[in-house]
Design an enzyme around this catalytic site. Sequence first.
Site, PDB file in Angstrom:
ATOM      1  N   GLU A 263       1.014  -1.201   0.119  1.00  0.00           N
ATOM      2  CA  GLU A 263       0.013   0.007   0.114  1.00  0.00           C
ATOM      3  C   GLU A 263       0.804   1.137  -0.096  1.00  0.00           C
ATOM      4  O   GLU A 263       1.981   1.311   0.610  1.00  0.00           O
ATOM      5  CB  GLU A 263      -0.840   0.087   1.274  1.00  0.00           C
ATOM      6  CG  GLU A 263      -2.310  -0.541   1.052  1.00  0.00           C
ATOM      7  CD  GLU A 263      -3.248   0.440   0.276  1.00  0.00           C
ATOM      8  OE1 GLU A 263      -2.823   1.325  -0.385  1.00  0.00           O
ATOM      9  OE2 GLU A 263      -4.300   0.298   0.652  1.00  0.00           O
ATOM     10  N   ASP A 264       0.556   2.314  -0.581  1.00  0.00           N
ATOM     11  CA  ASP A 264       1.222   3.670  -0.664  1.00  0.00           C
ATOM     12  C   ASP A 264       0.877   4.487   0.860  1.00  0.00           C
ATOM     13  O   ASP A 264       2.011   4.799   1.294  1.00  0.00           O
ATOM     14  CB  ASP A 264       0.612   4.592  -1.532  1.00  0.00           C
ATOM     15  CG  ASP A 264      -0.844   4.479  -1.749  1.00  0.00           C
ATOM     16  OD1 ASP A 264      -1.443   3.884  -1.225  1.00  0.00           O
ATOM     17  OD2 ASP A 264      -1.294   5.609  -2.556  1.00  0.00           O
TER      18      ASP A 264
ATOM     19  N   ASP B 129      -4.343   5.521   6.093  1.00  0.00           N
ATOM     20  CA  ASP B 129      -4.554   6.587   6.777  1.00  0.00           C
ATOM     21  C   ASP B 129      -5.561   6.396   7.933  1.00  0.00           C
ATOM     22  O   ASP B 129      -5.139   5.809   9.275  1.00  0.00           O
ATOM     23  CB  ASP B 129      -5.183   7.418   5.647  1.00  0.00           C
ATOM     24  CG  ASP B 129      -5.569   8.786   6.035  1.00  0.00           C
ATOM     25  OD1 ASP B 129      -5.623   9.291   6.985  1.00  0.00           O
ATOM     26  OD2 ASP B 129      -6.268   9.458   5.088  1.00  0.00           O
TER      27      ASP B 129
ATOM     28  N   PHE C 239      -1.725  16.773   4.092  1.00  0.00           N
ATOM     29  CA  PHE C 239      -2.137  16.186   2.739  1.00  0.00           C
ATOM     30  C   PHE C 239      -1.144  16.064   1.623  1.00  0.00           C
ATOM     31  O   PHE C 239      -0.492  16.869   1.065  1.00  0.00           O
ATOM     32  CB  PHE C 239      -3.292  17.593   2.136  1.00  0.00           C
ATOM     33  CG  PHE C 239      -4.008  16.659   1.304  1.00  0.00           C
ATOM     34  CD1 PHE C 239      -3.491  16.165  -0.057  1.00  0.00           C
ATOM     35  CD2 PHE C 239      -5.600  16.701   1.366  1.00  0.00           C
ATOM     36  CE1 PHE C 239      -4.383  15.389  -0.970  1.00  0.00           C
ATOM     37  CE2 PHE C 239      -6.350  16.065   0.443  1.00  0.00           C
ATOM     38  CZ  PHE C 239      -6.004  15.557  -0.804  1.00  0.00           C
TER      39      PHE C 239
ATOM     40  N   ARG D  44       0.025  12.146  -9.198  1.00  0.00           N
ATOM     41  CA  ARG D  44       0.770  10.674  -9.027  1.00  0.00           C
ATOM     42  C   ARG D  44       2.035  10.587  -9.597  1.00  0.00           C
ATOM     43  O   ARG D  44       2.919   9.709  -8.934  1.00  0.00           O
ATOM     44  CB  ARG D  44      -0.361   9.539  -9.594  1.00  0.00           C
ATOM     45  CG  ARG D  44      -1.696   9.616  -8.851  1.00  0.00           C
ATOM     46  CD  ARG D  44      -2.482   8.364  -9.401  1.00  0.00           C
ATOM     47  NE  ARG D  44      -3.798   8.511  -9.540  1.00  0.00           N
ATOM     48  CZ  ARG D  44      -4.601   8.139  -8.286  1.00  0.00           C
ATOM     49  NH1 ARG D  44      -3.748   7.492  -7.265  1.00  0.00           N
ATOM     50  NH2 ARG D  44      -5.751   7.986  -8.347  1.00  0.00           N
TER      51      ARG D  44
HETATM   52  C1  PRP Z   1      -5.842   5.735  -0.466  1.00  0.00           C
HETATM   53  C2  PRP Z   1      -4.555   4.685  -0.414  1.00  0.00           C
HETATM   54  C3  PRP Z   1      -5.061   3.395   0.344  1.00  0.00           C
HETATM   55  C4  PRP Z   1      -6.418   4.163   1.183  1.00  0.00           C
HETATM   56  C5  PRP Z   1      -5.788   4.477   2.620  1.00  0.00           C
HETATM   57  O1  PRP Z   1      -6.513   5.300  -1.696  1.00  0.00           O
HETATM   58  O2  PRP Z   1      -3.995   4.142  -1.603  1.00  0.00           O
HETATM   59  O3  PRP Z   1      -5.595   2.597  -0.329  1.00  0.00           O
HETATM   60  O4  PRP Z   1      -6.418   5.587   0.569  1.00  0.00           O
HETATM   61  O5  PRP Z   1      -6.730   5.207   3.335  1.00  0.00           O
HETATM   62  P1  PRP Z   1      -7.599   4.749   4.663  1.00  0.00           P
HETATM   63  O6  PRP Z   1      -6.529   4.098   5.431  1.00  0.00           O
HETATM   64  O7  PRP Z   1      -8.321   5.629   5.145  1.00  0.00           O
HETATM   65  O8  PRP Z   1      -8.575   3.576   4.200  1.00  0.00           O
HETATM   66  P2  PRP Z   1      -7.695   5.926  -2.527  1.00  0.00           P
HETATM   67  O9  PRP Z   1      -8.892   5.561  -1.967  1.00  0.00           O
HETATM   68  O10 PRP Z   1      -7.305   7.514  -2.426  1.00  0.00           O
HETATM   69  O11 PRP Z   1      -7.402   5.587  -4.065  1.00  0.00           O
HETATM   70  P3  PRP Z   1      -6.292   5.680  -5.024  1.00  0.00           P
HETATM   71  O12 PRP Z   1      -5.318   4.653  -4.628  1.00  0.00           O
HETATM   72  O13 PRP Z   1      -6.912   4.887  -6.307  1.00  0.00           O
HETATM   73  O14 PRP Z   1      -5.957   6.886  -5.038  1.00  0.00           O
END
Ligand code: PRP
Length: 181
Positions: free
Chosen positions: A101-102, A105, A154, A167
Amino acid sequence: MRLEDNLAKILIPSDRLQARIYELGAQISKDYGDARPLLVCVLKGGVMFLSDLSRALSIPHELDFMAISSYGGKRVETSGVVRIIMDLNASIERRHVLIVEDIIDTGHTLSYMVDTFKARNPASLKICALLNKSERREKEILLDYVGFDIPNEFVVGYGLDFDELYRNLPYIGVLKPEMYS
Ligand code: PRP
């Protein structure tokens, strides 16, 4: 338009990112050895990290992809409701799975994935997150590998977006507040 002009600062420059990913790759290679792990990338944000982490591994491994969506305005305010919009290509039964995962949060996305994957009987399940924003956590989850603990700002770049842009930046930056408020 220059995306860089919308940043308040660079939080993690490219060379620090790459050096840490190299360290993570060495650790993961040591831990898994000949287990032939399956690295699962969570689209879209995880794609840059997965591609560099994969190249930092010295062991045989496979890649797969999954897309997850959450209802409500993500990143600024999370809804906590998550669903699969693209599932893995192959079964993970008896496989050593490493979720890549990136950012973690609130933890809702990962918590949902862990529950879903555990029900599929993998041989093992671990998590590797490039960024950990623990201040925002709503669901407690053990992270096996973490690149950087970051403050509640952010962040964009290196896979992370705002309105689908940023990205491609090779570093992690902090967006100017006036961009999203
Ligand atoms: C982001 C990130 C994680 C998630 C983490 O994805 O890549 O998958 O949010 O957030 P959380 O811990 O609050 O669940 P996003 O939904 O923004 O989609 P993307 O990766 O396609 O930008």
